[in-house]
Structure formats: structure tokens, C-alpha cells
Design a protein around this motif. Structure first.
Motif, short mmCIF file in Angstrom:
data_model
loop_
_atom_site.label_atom_id
_atom_site.label_comp_id
_atom_site.label_asym_id
_atom_site.label_seq_id
_atom_site.Cartn_x
_atom_site.Cartn_y
_atom_site.Cartn_z
N CYS A 7 0.84 -1.20 0.00
CA CYS A 7 0.00 0.00 0.00
C CYS A 7 0.88 1.26 0.00
O CYS A 7 2.00 1.24 0.50
N CYS A 57 2.47 -9.63 4.39
CA CYS A 57 2.99 -8.54 3.57
C CYS A 57 4.51 -8.57 3.54
O CYS A 57 5.14 -8.41 2.50
N GLY A 98 -1.37 -7.41 8.46
CA GLY A 98 -1.78 -6.49 7.41
C GLY A 98 -2.41 -7.20 6.22
O GLY A 98 -3.45 -6.78 5.71
N PRO A 143 -0.35 1.83 7.50
CA PRO A 143 -1.48 2.76 7.58
C PRO A 143 -2.81 2.05 7.33
O PRO A 143 -3.82 2.42 7.92
N THR A 144 -2.79 1.02 6.49
CA THR A 144 -4.03 0.34 6.12
C THR A 144 -4.62 -0.46 7.28
O THR A 144 -5.80 -0.35 7.59
N GLY A 145 -3.76 -1.28 7.91
CA GLY A 145 -4.29 -2.22 8.90
C GLY A 145 -4.26 -1.69 10.33
O GLY A 145 -5.13 -1.99 11.13
#
Ligand code: SF4
Lengths: 382, 303
Positions: B43, B77, B151, B227-229
Motif C-alpha cells: 500500500c 505482507c 496487514g 497505515p491500512t491495517g
């Protein structure tokens, strides 16, 4: 110290030890394992013998790690093996799948005991026949050999290594507790009489090399770590370069390749022992320790003039479908004594396709059949 | 049985080569990246790119030929790091990178074997392998990217998620404390233990170069933004803001006691090289003790 790897001569050893000696003679130089009855003696023999020939023995924290470690060693370019029994074999299934998907040669010896779960740790079973075939998730071709004596433990472990190198995949030695703990004469031939397959190396330059290509039904030669080919090896669905590609088309090719390299070469892999099959009305199909009893039963009945034969499975997988299909048109019944609730009997019945009766003689584990029991059941179909 | 399958689409070497020609050469570190593997899957704002770059910078600085480098990864990831590096790379099963790398490192002491994986992979499903790898002192460099969550699967709690932190499986806050990774690695026997954040790339490169010279099991934890998870549910902002947060919260103390390195939600993050000691690795002991005895090299006696 290489001269100590093949102990040419006559030995009086048990099957577990003979598996270890077979591995050493086949060039195995890395063993990772975890203690488990009745396979511990394979590891113990390796712990003593591998250092003598400059190899590495390591006891891992569990069977999951053992299986992972032998895959890693194989990619390091060293022939590797582990040994276990039912519960440990279950734990290995995850990384057996990785070995199948990444086409990694190695050998797993399974000295079978009674299951499920902890079952009968010290007593005989043939409980992992189907686990060997289908135990890891997804589809892959399976190669499994089944020794019936300590001599065969030696011979077939070498064969397992050769097949694993040729077809680039984990190969199973499915022995059982009786054969593993049975002590008999084992003859280790001179080194030059032992056929040992060496791993094929890529002959092309890097930009042309496709490490997961399928040529006919055969795998590509294998570049190992440090060879300069910079191979990416992944358990994800991958293309011929080894790059992960998450599409149905690449999955189709990838899975078909790892199934068909065994299926299309089955005629070269399958080994059976055919005893008095020509005019048989009833054929006993057996493997491992059970095949010794079955042979006795069949020979006794033949002496009395009964038309009984024995098909001994030396390779369990791939299954000798063509032979069984041919016999199904000739015999009245297949009698299948095995120490489980009918695992190989299922395959026999499926292959016979209703043309001959399939009769399971199942034992749940802990004891072996007697020749008389087999004769009684066979007698009912003559 | 009769079998009906779709036709197999043959591998198109030409179009693969073309894609490589078109896409390769655009990135300054392309010679270290596998041809045709970029763009990556991470991401925007993810810390993984920084970690990958620092590893490449470290081999560059040490002048280690890529043919002598091997990377083994688990799943997640971080597990995808292996696939981008132009060297021999192994993307294994979830949690099993260390035992796979153990087999490889033991038979190939000539190679630098680095394990790249995430906190969930190395400390939850693979926790047992990590402590035993450290105890045995296998010659491996472990780089653990810690982003406090899973993630890849969409931001679930993991073995490092602090108490009270929000994730998709701890919507009311996490009831469990997270592991203190440097303390665990040290207690298990690692000969080198460091922690940095992706805000410390220079220190991280230096640490990685140091581990290339060490024989035995080394462990570097890299705190990285996800930042996403993790960033979003815990209101840490974008990747850049999460990085700024790590800058403000981190305190560098080389030689600090790893038992003091616990991380709490919104608490200080102790960074630095905590442990750097010498201890014979597995192979040294195996060769000097086991092989020497078995081959009768000690005292001229056969075993
Ligand atoms: S989910 Fe998190 S760790 Fe994974 S790529 Fe995205 S930001 Fe990075």
C-alpha cells in the motif's frame, strides 16, 4: 570419510536402521527429525552415522520444522530426509504441500503405527496410506514405496531418493512398525552396484532458464541456492519462472504439471511383485508386513491346488490401476488384508469397477493377520 | 475415468521478456530487483519499501555479491519481500521461514541467509521456531518487520498488538499485551539484537551490515507503519504521519536492557543495538564436537 557411507557387506539390522543406511547410500547428507515411536531408531542411526560421513543431523523442535528444514537443505543442494510416524506425518503435511508445490526433492520415511491421534504408538498400523496420498491440501502427484523387509527398507529408500530427484518432489517410504522393528539380514552391495540418481542442473543461461517448466511431463532441472540463477521459489501459484501469478490460467498449468508428472510417468514408477497370477480366481492384494503373511497364505493354498495369486504392492502410489483393471476381468474377488479400515481396499474397489468383488480384511492396528485368516476368507470365493 | 480440462495457456516468454524490457531500469535499485516484478503489492505509505531498500543498501555497502545472498520469507505482507529481490529467494509457509532457512544455512555456510518476515509470522505461528533457532544459534540474520497487526489479511490483532489497540478483531480494544520482541530474542540466545523504526534507515543499514559480519543468530526488529491495517483504526493517520509518530516516540539508547523495551499503545519506543555478543554457532560446535568425535579426529580415537 565418504567410504563409510556405503557399508558394503552383510548386516543383521532392523528396518529403521536399514532405512537410514539406504538414505546414506543414496547420498543423503542432511537429516532433520523429531523423536517419535516407532520411527525414532531411524533418527538415532542417522545421528550416529551422518557425522561419520561429514553430514548434518539436527533434531528440530517439531515435525513441522523438520519437514521445513529438509526442504531448505534440498534447495541448498544436499539430499535430505526425515523420518516420522502417524501424528508427526500429520504435522508434516503443511510443508509436504510446500515441497510438492515448489518441486523440492527429499524423502520422508513414515514407520506407520495405529491411529487416529496418538493411537497405538508402539504397535503396528498401516493407517497413513490415504494420508500419504491426499494429506496435504490441494492436488499433487504422490509417490510412495512400501517395504516388506529390512532389506527392502534399504533398497526402497534408495529408490525413493532416486524417484524424488527424477520427479523433483518429496517421496514417501511408507513402512510399518513390524517391518521397521523387524531384524533380518540386510545385504548392502558394493557402491558401484547401487544406482544413485544425481540431480540434474540447468544447462542454459539465466535469461533462458525456466525453473518450473514442464517438458513433456517431466520437471525442469533444478538450480540450487548460490548457482547464480536467482530463482524465486514460492508456495503461491506460480508461472514457469517461479513468479507468483494469481490467475485461474496459471493455476491450471501449475497444478496440472505437479499432478501429471507422476500420472503420465506412472508406468515408469510402479513396481509390483506378481505371484501366481496367471490362472488365479482370487487375488490377494497386500503390502508391507501384511504381504509377508499373504505370501505364506497364497503359497500354502497353491500347494493344495487352489487358484490363488498375490499382487504385492511395492509402490503404493501411484496405484497400479492397469494391472488391477486387467485382473478384474479374470478373477472373482480381490482380498485386501490391511491394518486400517480399508484404505487401499477403496482404491482396489474403485479400480475393479464392479467387475470383481473387493473384500476388505481390515485390522484396526496392534496386530497382524494370520495366514489362516486370509486362507479362510479367500476360500469363500474359490 | 475420462478427463476433460481446459487447454493450458503456454508460457509466453516473449511477452514476459517485453514486460521486463519496458518496466526494468526505471528504479534506481533495479539491478537488485527481480526483472518484471515491480510494481510491488504494498500500500502507499507502507513501511516495507524502506526495509527492503535498507537491506539492499547494506549488501551494497558491504560489497557482498548477490549470488552469495539468500532471502527466506514466511507469509504476509513482509513475506513478499523475498519475491522482489534479484537473488535466490524462498517464499515458504506461514511461520516456517526459520526452519527452512535452518536447513539451507546449515548445508551452505558459504551463503548469507537472511530471514525477512513479519511479527505475526515470526512470533505467533512461528514463535517456537524463532526461540529454537536462537537457542541453537543457527547462522541466520532475522529481520522482523513489526507493524503491530496482520496487514495482509486486513488488519487483525497479533502477538505484538499492544493492550487497548484497535484492530479488526479487537474492535473494542485489545485485551492482550504484546510481546517484547528484543527481550524474547535475547532471552532465547540471539547474539545480536537491535530495534529501529523506518524513521531510522541509516541506523538500520548500519545494523544490517553488522549482522553480515556476525556468526550466529541475529535479530533486528523494524517498527514499520501499516497505515491500512493499524494506522487507521488507531488514528495514527497516513503512512507519513505514522512515521512522524514513530520519530517522536522513539528514544535511541544503544546497549539498553532489552527487558525494558516493551511497547505500549502511544508509549515510548526504545531503539538501538541492545545486544552484540559472541557465542559459538551451531555449525562450529557440531564440527568441533560431533564430527570430530565421529571421525576420530579428537585424540585419534574412533567413535
Ligand atoms: S496492509 Fe499494511 S503492511 Fe501490508 S502492504 Fe498495506 S500498509 Fe503495508
Amino acid at each position: 570419510m565418504a567410504e563409510k557411507d556405503v557399508l558394503t557387506g552383510e548386516h543383521f539390522i532392523h528396518g529403521d536402521a536399514a532405512c537410514a543406511e539406504g538414505g546414506l547410500a543414496a547420498g543423503c547428507r542432511f537429516f532433520a527429525g523429531y523423536p517419535i515411536t516407532p520411527a525414532t531408531e531411524v533418527a538415532e542411526r542417522m545421528a550416529r552415522r551422518l557425522p561419520e560421513v561429514g553430514g548434518i543431523y539436527i533434531q528440530m523442535e517439531d515435525e513441522i520444522a523438520s519437514m521445513a528444514a529438509i526442504l531448505g537443505a534440498s534447495w541448498g543442494g544436499v539430499k535430505s530426509m526425515t523420518s516420522t510416524s502417524g501424528p508427526g506425518f500429520s504435522l508434516m503435511m503443511e510443508n509436504i504441500g510446500l515441497g510438492m508445490m515448489t518441486e523440492t526433492p527429499c524423502v520422508v520415511v513414515n514407520i506407520q503405527r495405529g491411529g487416529p491421534s496418538t493411537g497405538l504408538p508402539t504397535l503396528v498400523g498401516q493407517a497413513d496410506v490415504m494420508q500419504a496420498r491426499w494429506g496435504s491440501h490441494g492436488d499433487y502427484g504422490c509417490i510412495a514405496v512400501s517395504p516388506a523387509s529390512p532389506q527392502e527398507c534399504f533398497d526402497l529408500t534408495i529408490l525413493a531418493f532416486n524417484l524424488s530427484e527424477m520427479y523433483r518432489q518429496p517421496v514417501f517410504v511408507l513402512a510399518d512398525e513390524v517391518v521397521g522393528h523387524m531384524t533380518e539380514k540386510v545385504i548392502i552391495p558394493p557402491r558401484e552396484q547401487i544406482h544413485v540418481a544425481q540431480r540434474a542442473k540447468p544447462a542454459v543461461e539465466r535469461s533462458k532458464y525456466l525453473p518450473f517448466e514442464s517438458t513433456g511431463p517431466m520437471p525442469a532441472p533444478m538450480a540450487i541456492a548460490g548457482d547464480g540463477y536467482h530463482v524465486h521459489v514460492t508456495g503461491l501459484t506460480h508461472d514457469e519462472r517461479g513468479y507468483p501469478v494469481i490467475t485461474d490460467a496459471v493455476q491450471e498449468r501449475n497444478v496440472r504439471h505437479i499432478v501429471e508428472k507422476v500420472r503420465m510417468n506412472a508406468h515408469n514408477i510402479i513396481r509390483v511383485d506378481e505371484v501366481a497370477l496367471e490362472d488365479a480366481d482370487v487375488v490377494v492384494i497386500a503390502y508391507g508386513c501384511t504381504s509377508r503373511v499373504a505370501r505364506q497364505a497364497v503359497e500354502d493354498m497353491r500347494r493344495k491346488g487352489h487358484r490363488v495369486g498375490l499382487l504385492r504392492l511395492v509402490t503404493l502410489w501411484p496405484f497400479p490401476s492397469n494391472i488391477v483393471r486387467r485382473l478384474a476381468g479374470q478373477v472373482k474377488a480381490f482380498v485386501v488384508p490391511e491394518i486400517n479400515y480399508g484404505q487401499m481396499a477403496l482404491e482396489v474397489e474403485r479400480t475393479a469397477g464392479g467387475r470383481a468383488e473387493t473384500v476388505l480384511m481390515g485390522l484396526m492396528g496392534g496386530s497382524i493377520h494370520s495366514p489362516q485368516e486370509i486362507q479362510e476368507v479367500v476360500g469363500q470365493y474359490l | 475415468m475420462k478427463r476433460h480440462f481446459r487447454d493450458i495457456v503456454p508460457f509466453d516468454q516473449d511477452s514476459a521478456d517485453r514486460a521486463i524490457e519496458e518496466g526494468h531500469g526505471l528504479h534506481p535499485l533495479d539491478e537488485y530487483l527481480k526483472p518484471g516484478r515491480i510494481p510491488h503489492i504494498w500500500c502507499p505509505g507502507c513501511g516495507l519499501g524502506v526495509v527492503l531498500t535498507t537491506y539492499i543498501e547494506a549488501i551494497r555497502r558491504k560489497g557482498i555479491p548477490v549470488d552469495k545472498c539468500v532471502v527466506v520469507s514466511g507469509i504476509g505482507c513482509t513475506g513478499r519481500v523475498a519475491g522482489y529481490l534479484d537473488m535466490d529467494t524462498y517464499h515458504t509457509t506461514h511461520g516456517r521461514a526459520i526452519p527452512f532457512a535452518t536447513g539451507l544455512a546449515l548445508v551452505r555456510p558459504d551463503l548469507h541467509v537472511t530471514v525477512f518476515s513479519g511479527d505475526g509470522d515470526l512470533f505467533a505461528i512461528g514463535g517456537n521456531h524463532l526461540i529454537h533457532g536462537a537457542r541453537r544459534n543457527i547462522n541466520l540474520n532475522v529481520i522482523c518487520v513489526n507493524n503491530f497487526n496482520y496487514g495482509m489479511t486486513g488488519g487483525q490483532a497479533g502477538p505484538t498488538t499492544p493492550v487497548d489497540a484497535r484492530t479488526s478483531t479487537t474492535p473494542m480494544g485489545n485485551a492482550e499485551p504484546g510481546f517484547n520482541l528484543p527481550h524474547l530474542a535475547h532471552a532465547s540466545g540471539a547474539v545480536y539484537v537491535a530495534r529501529w523504526t523506518t524513521f531510522h534507515p541509516r541506523q538500520l543499514v548500519h545494523s544490517i551490515t553488522e549482522t553480515f559480519d556476525k556468526k550466529g543468530f541475529t535479530f533486528i526488529e523494524v517498527i514499520a507503519p501499516c497505515p491500512t491495517g493499524y494506522g487507521r483504526p488507531n488514528k495514527l493517520g497516513s503512512g507519513l504521519e505514522e512515521m512522524r509518530y514513530y520519530k517522536e516516540m522513539s528514544e535511541v539508547r544503544n546497549g539498553a536492557d532489552p527487558s525494558k523495551a516493551e511497547i505500549r499503545l502511544k508509549g515510548k519506543i526504545l531503539c538501538g543495538t541492545f545486544i552484540n555478543v559472541e557465542r559459538p554457532d551451531f555449525l562450529e560446535t557440531y564440527n568441533n564436537l560431533v564430527i570430530a568425535k565421529a571421525q576420530g579426529r579428537d585424540k585419534g580415537k574412533a567413535a
